[in-house]
Design a protein around this motif. Structure first.
Motif, PDB file in Angstrom:
ATOM      1  N   ASN B  57       0.806  -1.216   0.000  1.00  9.50           N
ATOM      2  CA  ASN B  57       0.000   0.000   0.000  1.00  9.50           C
ATOM      3  C   ASN B  57       0.845   1.276   0.000  1.00  9.50           C
ATOM      4  OD1 ASN B  57      -2.462   1.612   2.037  1.00  9.50           O
ATOM      5  ND2 ASN B  57      -2.593   1.160  -0.124  1.00  9.50           N
ATOM      6  N   GLY B  58       2.160   1.146   0.219  1.00  7.92           N
ATOM      7  CA  GLY B  58       3.027   2.315   0.158  1.00  7.92           C
ATOM      8  C   GLY B  58       2.957   3.242   1.354  1.00  7.92           C
ATOM      9  N   GLN B  59       2.277   2.824   2.427  1.00 11.27           N
ATOM     10  CA  GLN B  59       2.254   3.653   3.639  1.00 11.27           C
ATOM     11  C   GLN B  59       3.368   3.178   4.559  1.00 11.27           C
ATOM     12  OE1 GLN B  59      -1.681   4.934   5.248  1.00 11.27           O
ATOM     13  NE2 GLN B  59      -2.362   2.992   4.449  1.00 11.27           N
ATOM     14  N   ILE B  60       4.276   4.082   4.906  1.00 10.57           N
ATOM     15  CA  ILE B  60       5.387   3.661   5.747  1.00 10.57           C
ATOM     16  C   ILE B  60       4.975   3.758   7.210  1.00 10.57           C
ATOM     17  CG2 ILE B  60       6.488   5.933   5.888  1.00 10.57           C
ATOM     18  CD1 ILE B  60       9.163   4.382   5.635  1.00 10.57           C
ATOM     19  N   SER B  61       5.290   2.722   7.978  1.00 10.25           N
ATOM     20  CA  SER B  61       5.011   2.780   9.409  1.00 10.25           C
ATOM     21  C   SER B  61       6.296   2.570  10.185  1.00 10.25           C
ATOM     22  CB  SER B  61       3.987   1.720   9.808  1.00 10.25           C
ATOM     23  OG  SER B  61       3.948   1.614  11.216  1.00 10.25           O
ATOM     24  N   LEU B  62       6.651   3.547  10.993  1.00 10.84           N
ATOM     25  CA  LEU B  62       7.815   3.401  11.868  1.00 10.84           C
ATOM     26  C   LEU B  62       7.353   3.076  13.267  1.00 10.84           C
ATOM     27  CD1 LEU B  62       9.874   6.477  10.683  1.00 10.84           C
ATOM     28  CD2 LEU B  62       9.682   4.223   9.686  1.00 10.84           C
ATOM     29  N   LEU B 192      -5.007  -2.140  -3.043  1.00  9.77           N
ATOM     30  CA  LEU B 192      -3.887  -1.581  -2.294  1.00  9.77           C
ATOM     31  C   LEU B 192      -2.794  -1.114  -3.238  1.00  9.77           C
ATOM     32  CD1 LEU B 192      -3.466  -4.153   0.624  1.00  9.77           C
ATOM     33  CD2 LEU B 192      -4.453  -1.877   0.750  1.00  9.77           C
ATOM     34  N   ARG B 193      -2.459  -1.968  -4.215  1.00  9.98           N
ATOM     35  CA  ARG B 193      -1.381  -1.615  -5.138  1.00  9.98           C
ATOM     36  C   ARG B 193      -1.769  -0.439  -6.018  1.00  9.98           C
ATOM     37  NH1 ARG B 193       0.370  -7.389  -4.918  1.00  9.98           N
ATOM     38  NH2 ARG B 193      -1.584  -7.913  -5.896  1.00  9.98           N
ATOM     39  N   ALA B 194      -3.038  -0.383  -6.392  1.00  9.36           N
ATOM     40  CA  ALA B 194      -3.485   0.732  -7.231  1.00  9.36           C
ATOM     41  C   ALA B 194      -3.327   2.049  -6.476  1.00  9.36           C
ATOM     42  CB  ALA B 194      -4.947   0.525  -7.639  1.00  9.36           C
ATOM     43  N   VAL B 195      -3.690   2.030  -5.179  1.00 10.53           N
ATOM     44  CA  VAL B 195      -3.561   3.250  -4.379  1.00 10.53           C
ATOM     45  C   VAL B 195      -2.092   3.619  -4.215  1.00 10.53           C
ATOM     46  CG1 VAL B 195      -3.893   4.180  -2.061  1.00 10.53           C
ATOM     47  CG2 VAL B 195      -5.754   2.976  -3.190  1.00 10.53           C
ATOM     48  N   ARG B 196      -1.239   2.598  -4.010  1.00  5.64           N
ATOM     49  CA  ARG B 196       0.192   2.861  -3.854  1.00  5.64           C
ATOM     50  C   ARG B 196       0.767   3.508  -5.113  1.00  5.64           C
ATOM     51  NH1 ARG B 196       3.841  -2.305  -4.186  1.00  5.64           N
ATOM     52  NH2 ARG B 196       3.045  -2.112  -6.306  1.00  5.64           N
ATOM     53  N   LEU B 204      -9.998   7.839  -9.496  1.00  4.52           N
ATOM     54  CA  LEU B 204     -10.761   7.973 -10.742  1.00  4.52           C
ATOM     55  C   LEU B 204     -11.374   6.634 -11.141  1.00  4.52           C
ATOM     56  CD1 LEU B 204      -8.527  10.306 -12.916  1.00  4.52           C
ATOM     57  CD2 LEU B 204     -10.769  10.804 -11.934  1.00  4.52           C
ATOM     58  N   ALA B 205     -10.678   5.542 -10.783  1.00  7.40           N
ATOM     59  CA  ALA B 205     -11.191   4.218 -11.116  1.00  7.40           C
ATOM     60  C   ALA B 205     -12.261   3.766 -10.133  1.00  7.40           C
ATOM     61  CB  ALA B 205     -10.044   3.214 -11.154  1.00  7.40           C
ATOM     62  N   GLY B 206     -12.652   4.635  -9.223  1.00  7.18           N
ATOM     63  CA  GLY B 206     -13.747   4.308  -8.322  1.00  7.18           C
ATOM     64  C   GLY B 206     -13.301   3.723  -6.995  1.00  7.18           C
ATOM     65  N   ILE B 207     -11.993   3.752  -6.716  1.00  7.86           N
ATOM     66  CA  ILE B 207     -11.508   3.232  -5.436  1.00  7.86           C
ATOM     67  C   ILE B 207     -11.596   4.332  -4.386  1.00  7.86           C
ATOM     68  CG2 ILE B 207      -9.450   2.441  -4.222  1.00  7.86           C
ATOM     69  CD1 ILE B 207      -8.596   1.132  -6.867  1.00  7.86           C
ATOM     70  N   HIS B 208     -12.108   3.979  -3.225  1.00  9.33           N
ATOM     71  CA  HIS B 208     -12.161   4.920  -2.117  1.00  9.33           C
ATOM     72  C   HIS B 208     -10.791   4.909  -1.430  1.00  9.33           C
ATOM     73  CE1 HIS B 208     -13.423   7.158   1.301  1.00  9.33           C
ATOM     74  NE2 HIS B 208     -14.687   7.178   0.924  1.00  9.33           N
ATOM     75  N   VAL B 209      -9.958   5.913  -1.758  1.00  8.37           N
ATOM     76  CA  VAL B 209      -8.550   5.873  -1.353  1.00  8.37           C
ATOM     77  C   VAL B 209      -8.400   5.862   0.165  1.00  8.37           C
ATOM     78  CG1 VAL B 209      -6.392   7.163  -1.382  1.00  8.37           C
ATOM     79  CG2 VAL B 209      -7.723   6.919  -3.470  1.00  8.37           C
ATOM     80  N   THR B 212      -9.403   2.574   1.739  1.00 11.85           N
ATOM     81  CA  THR B 212      -8.415   1.525   1.450  1.00 11.85           C
ATOM     82  C   THR B 212      -7.211   1.643   2.369  1.00 11.85           C
ATOM     83  OG1 THR B 212      -9.100   1.693  -0.840  1.00 11.85           O
ATOM     84  CG2 THR B 212      -7.086   0.482  -0.397  1.00 11.85           C
ATOM     85  N   LYS B 213      -6.748   2.904   2.567  1.00  6.44           N
ATOM     86  CA  LYS B 213      -5.573   3.105   3.413  1.00  6.44           C
ATOM     87  C   LYS B 213      -5.871   2.694   4.851  1.00  6.44           C
ATOM     88  CE  LYS B 213      -2.968   6.798   1.254  1.00  6.44           C
ATOM     89  NZ  LYS B 213      -2.602   8.205   1.430  1.00  6.44           N
ATOM     90  N   ILE B 214      -7.062   3.040   5.327  1.00  4.73           N
ATOM     91  CA  ILE B 214      -7.427   2.684   6.694  1.00  4.73           C
ATOM     92  C   ILE B 214      -7.521   1.167   6.835  1.00  4.73           C
ATOM     93  CG2 ILE B 214      -9.238   2.855   8.444  1.00  4.73           C
ATOM     94  CD1 ILE B 214      -9.866   5.631   7.356  1.00  4.73           C
TER      95      ILE B 214
END
Lengths: 283, 339
Positions: B57-62, B192-196, B204-209, B212-214
């Motif tokens: 998903n490209g969200q970094i967590s430290l 997840l990959r699309a959002v990343r 635009l493709a209809g994904i609730h960004v 998805t991240k949450i």
């Protein structure tokens, strides 16, 4: 009322330190769009060098000078060796590399000077409300911040630094040595960071001593919008005073969580920080 | 033949095979090694959760150590206060507690990215363990809680404790991995990959960004909670000193070493996490290094690993293996398979 005053004054001096460390993050972010998570470790190494020098020569100020010089050189080395190869890599790469450096430098500090805390002296007397050391911290930070702002605004070096950060391609066409400017930016930032370390570390130095301070400095810098030096100074003082109230009225163990709450609250309302511009984050 | 089965069945069969292998392995090894095998297990699920969040998903967590902290204290409190509960309920609740915390963190983090998110999660890792000082009666301050889990079934009473514990840990880990693998392979994984890769294109493709991240945070921190719960179950303690920011950073190091984009990478990372520690201890003993050196050697190695991998081998161990594997199977054109 006196508690309130005491807390405010105490917050002011710690806030100045957060502002200085935050300023060092902002200088780097403006120049290279990298948040340097290794900044506390650079300050830590220079702090340990100051500790060793002061211990062997007995002169605090010699140690202080060594810290600033060593910090500057470290910053320059980091930019040249680690950050430059990442110029075209993603945001995540730079974060991970600086985190790696943080781990390495903290571990190296522990290897050389051990994980046990050592006594680390203040520049001046620290007893009482707004003691000489507090005054020194506030004045040193204000002086440094003013110097940095004047450098950026009114000198030709500052103009070239800004040009290199703002638009490297155009700056290069106009004859600015962009690479050199980025290196200078990192050196300058690390010097300011080392100053912040010297003020933040006492009374004891240990490899993780700056972890919390870094979180507060980052909060200050984010409050300022990550690319606004003046906003970061204001943010640092506000964070310092706010956290001092939390520490005094609710309990010191809640301070890091309060910093997190400030960070999240501010970013939820303004994702680019209180003083950041909307374009700041896209680059 | 496996190819005909739906992926979820394949994952389940693979997990079963893994469990059988593991049980056989624990019969060959001594109790000490069994403990290490179990340790690899709980790190594996923590790193795999982080892979879903950071790699997919490209969200970094430290701050993933913070979710392990929550899971560990959940198990500790449940064992001490509600001893009647079976251990699997405790572990499930540890995952739930981690997931709930992740839901909160994810809701706050959904608007953040890059350095802002890294900073906020780092603040979580630095700040949360101090909560134990706030409630010394409940959480026992910096000493932490210690307890004993007496849940060995009578039928297994002949089995040594560490062997049996390793089975429990890996059973839980493999079950969680099946869930993760199904999620990663299915619709959620693609989302997840699309959002990343491009948030604007994804929306635009209809994904609730934001949602998805949450969701990524929720799943990933539930894994962290489970990992912490398993750690507490294994060690019989939960103390703030085991959940320093250095733990969160070494989880990230393990993920980067293994390979950001795959769950297999999490396995290599978890093995490295445990054995770097073991090898440095052995090394320290062999050369009788001073404790200053040996105590800090693992962290220094994790740091070097982070730097070297990003600069020189961005795909990590799994990326390297994948390259070798595709070259063996299909020598001609380079082919990027499903990760």
């Amino acid at each position: 009322m006196t508690t309130f005053l005491n807390l405010t004054v105490a917050g002011l001096s710690s806030g100045a330190v957060y502002a200085a460390l935050g300023l060092s993050l902002v200088i780097i972010y403006r120049a290279t769009r990298v948040v340097n998570f290794a900044q506390p470790a650079l300050a830590l190494i220079s702090g340990y060098l100051a500790y060793s020098v002061t211990k062997s020569t007995g002169s605090y100020w010699l140690g202080f000078a060594v810290a600033i010089v060593a910090g500057t050189l470290l910053g320059v080395a980091v930019e040249r060796l680690l950050i430059r190869p990442l110029r075209n890599a993603g945001e995540l790469s730079a974060i991970i590399v600086t985190l790696g450096l943080l781990l390495v430098l903290q571990a190296v500090a522990g290897m050389i000077w051990s994980n046990e805390p050592h006594a680390f002296s203040y520049a001046f007397d620290f007893r009482g409300r707004f003691a000489a050391s507090d005054l020194f911290a506030v004045l040193a930070v204000i002086g440094t911040a003013a110097g940095v702002l004047l450098l950026f605004k009114f000198t030709s070096l500052g103009l070239r630094l800004r040009a290199a950060a703002f638009n490297p391609e155009v700056a290069r066409l106009l004859g600015v040595r962009v690479g050199l400017m980025l290196t200078i930016g990192w050196g300058l930032a690390a010097a300011v960071g080392s100053l912040a370390g010297m003020l933040a570390i006492p009374p004891f130095i240990s490899p993780t001593v700056l972890d919390e301070v870094f979180v507060y400095a980052l909060t200050a810098a984010v409050l300022g919008g990550l690319d606004n030096p003046l906003g970061t100074i204001v943010g640092g003082l506000a964070v310092g005073i706010g956290l001092s109230y939390v520490s005094g009225l609710l309990g010191p163990e809640l301070v890091p969580l309060a910093a997190l709450a400030i960070l999240v609250a501010v970013l939820a309302i303004r994702p680019t920080g209180l003083f950041g511009r909307a374009t700041a984050r896209r680059a | 033949m496996l190819r005909r089965l739906p992926p979820s069945a394949t994952h389940l069969l693979a997990a079963l095979a893994g469990l059988v292998l593991l049980v056989l392995l624990t019969f060959l090894t001594d109790p000490f090694t069994n403990l290490r095998i179990a340790t690899v297990g709980y790190y594996l699920i923590a790193v795999a959760g982080l892979a879903l969040l950071t790699g997919f998903n490209g969200q970094i967590s430290l701050g993933h150590g913070a979710f392990m902290f929550i899971g560990a204290y959940t198990v500790a409190l449940l064992v001490l206060r509600v001893p009647a509960l079976p251990i699997w309920v405790d572990l499930l609740l540890a995952a739930v507690a981690g997931g709930l915390a992740g839901l909160l963190a994810g809701a706050a983090a959904a608007r953040l990215r890059g350095p802002y998110l890294a900073g906020a999660t780092l603040a979580l890792a630095v700040g949360l363990p101090a909560v134990t000082q706030r409630f010394p009666d409940l959480l026992a301050g910096s000493n932490g809680l210690s307890f004993t889990v007496n849940s060995q079934p009578a039928a297994l009473s002949a089995v040594p404790a560490t062997r049996w514990q390793a089975w429990i840990v890996w059973l839980a880990v493999l079950l969680a991995l099946v869930v993760l693998a199904n999620l990663a392979r299915g619709r959620l994984g693609r989302t997840l990959r699309a959002v990343r890769d491009d948030e604007v294109a994804a929306s635009l493709a209809g994904i609730h960004v934001g949602r998805t991240k949450i969701l990524a945070f929720l799943v990933s921190s539930a894994c962290g909670g489970l990992a912490g719960g398993l750690q507490a179950f294994l060690l019989g303690t939960a103390a703030p000193g085991s959940f320093t920011p250095a733990l969160s950073l070494s989880l990230l190091a393990a993920l980067v070493l293994g390979g950001l984009g795959s769950l297999w990478g999490a396995l290599w990372g978890a093995i490295a996490l445990v054995y770097v520690q073991v090898w440095t201890d052995d090394l320290a003993e062999l050369f009788s290094l001073r404790s200053n050196l040996s105590d800090n050697l693992p962290l220094a190695l994790y740091g070097v690993v982070l730097i070297v991998i990003v600069l020189a081998f961005p795909a990590g161990i799994q990326g390297g293996l994948h390259k070798v594997w595709t070259r063996v199977r299909r020598p001609a054109p380079s082919h990027r398979g499903e990760q």
